[in-house]
Design an enzyme around this catalytic site. Structure first.
Site, mmCIF file in Angstrom:
data_model
loop_
_atom_site.group_PDB
_atom_site.id
_atom_site.type_symbol
_atom_site.label_atom_id
_atom_site.label_comp_id
_atom_site.label_asym_id
_atom_site.label_seq_id
_atom_site.Cartn_x
_atom_site.Cartn_y
_atom_site.Cartn_z
ATOM 1 C CE LYS A 1 -11.348 -11.172 48.532
ATOM 2 N NZ LYS A 1 -10.145 -11.267 49.349
ATOM 3 N NE ARG B 1 -3.413 -13.253 51.075
ATOM 4 C CZ ARG B 1 -4.210 -12.823 50.098
ATOM 5 N NH1 ARG B 1 -5.187 -13.582 49.674
ATOM 6 N NH2 ARG B 1 -4.013 -11.663 49.552
ATOM 7 N NE ARG C 1 -6.081 -12.289 32.601
ATOM 8 C CZ ARG C 1 -5.995 -10.972 32.702
ATOM 9 N NH1 ARG C 1 -7.031 -10.261 33.068
ATOM 10 N NH2 ARG C 1 -4.849 -10.376 32.466
ATOM 11 N NE ARG D 1 -1.476 -13.984 31.945
ATOM 12 C CZ ARG D 1 -1.479 -13.223 33.018
ATOM 13 N NH1 ARG D 1 -0.662 -12.199 33.107
ATOM 14 N NH2 ARG D 1 -2.302 -13.467 34.013
ATOM 15 N NE ARG E 1 -3.796 -18.725 41.102
ATOM 16 C CZ ARG E 1 -3.724 -18.281 39.843
ATOM 17 N NH1 ARG E 1 -2.583 -18.285 39.192
ATOM 18 N NH2 ARG E 1 -4.804 -17.850 39.236
#
Ligand SMILES: [Zn+2]
Length: 218
Positions: A14, A89, A128, A161, A172
């Site tokens: 986005k 949202r 990542r 992480r 999530r």
């Protein structure tokens, strides 16, 4: 006034697309995070209220968010319209936004959805890896290190992480996609949804989004 809502899951691209749309429409890109930061910096009463929640890591209540957005939309640079990113949202927020725009005799003109399947989002979001000494950032697919697990710059081990692990992201994303789907349905029912295939190149996605905006002119 042209109000564009930009919808997409985290990882859908986005932010990248918002810049192209802003150029095309000549109206500001209003991302919720920036909106709060600006209100806090300016020390407006609503900004200070928003900060009370942000300071303790809590979600800012919808009525505060809507208030901050109302003030933002009243600023001169938004006279011709705005691109909203990160809001609404939830379906409740979409209703609140409709009510806010109705105060000004307007409505959401188009909701642009950058549609990316969840498996692709997980692939983008979970790759990542970070250099353990200096924080150099790599991505398993988009930007791999030359030697797996080792920083190109300083040879330090790369670590992942907890937030970047696939199972964390999967959990999530499941919550976020549920809410996104509600918002998508809200705009589909209103007849203003324009969905584009977000798996394509950045340029192709931009072209599809702009084609959606062309419809507005007609
Ligand atoms: Zn490094």
């Amino acid at each position: 006034m042209t109000v564009v809502v930009l919808l997409g899951a985290p990882g859908a691209g986005k932010g990248t697309q918002a810049a192209a749309l802003r150029e095309r429409l000549g109206c500001p890109h209003i991302a919720t995070g920036d909106l709060f930061r600006a209100a806090v910096r300016e020390g407006t009463p609503l900004g200070l209220e928003a900060r009370r929640y942000m300071d303790v890591g809590a979600l800012v209540p919808d009525e505060v968010t809507i208030g901050v957005l109302r003030e933002r939309l009243a600023q001169p640079d938004a006279a011709l319209g705005a691109i909203l990113d990160g809001f609404p949202r939830t379906a409740a927020q979409a209703d609140a936004l409709d009510a806010l725009l109705a105060e000004r005799g307007g409505s959401v003109d188009i909701a642009l959805l950058i549609d990316v399947p969840s498996e692709e989002l997980i692939r983008r979001l979970s790759g990542r890896w970070i250099c353990s000494t200096a924080g150099h950032v790599y991505h398993a697919v988009a930007r791999p290190s030359r030697t797996p697990g080792v920083c190109d710059v300083d040879g330090s081990p790369l670590i992942q992480r907890d937030d970047d692990r696939e199972e964390t992201i999967r959990a999530r994303l499941a919550r976020q996609l549920g809410a996104l789907e509600e918002v998508v349905e809200h705009y589909r029912a209103a007849g203003v949804l324009h969905a584009v295939d977000g798996r394509r190149s950045i340029e192709a996605v931009t072209a599809d989004l702009l084609a959606g905006l062309e419809r507005l002119d007609g």
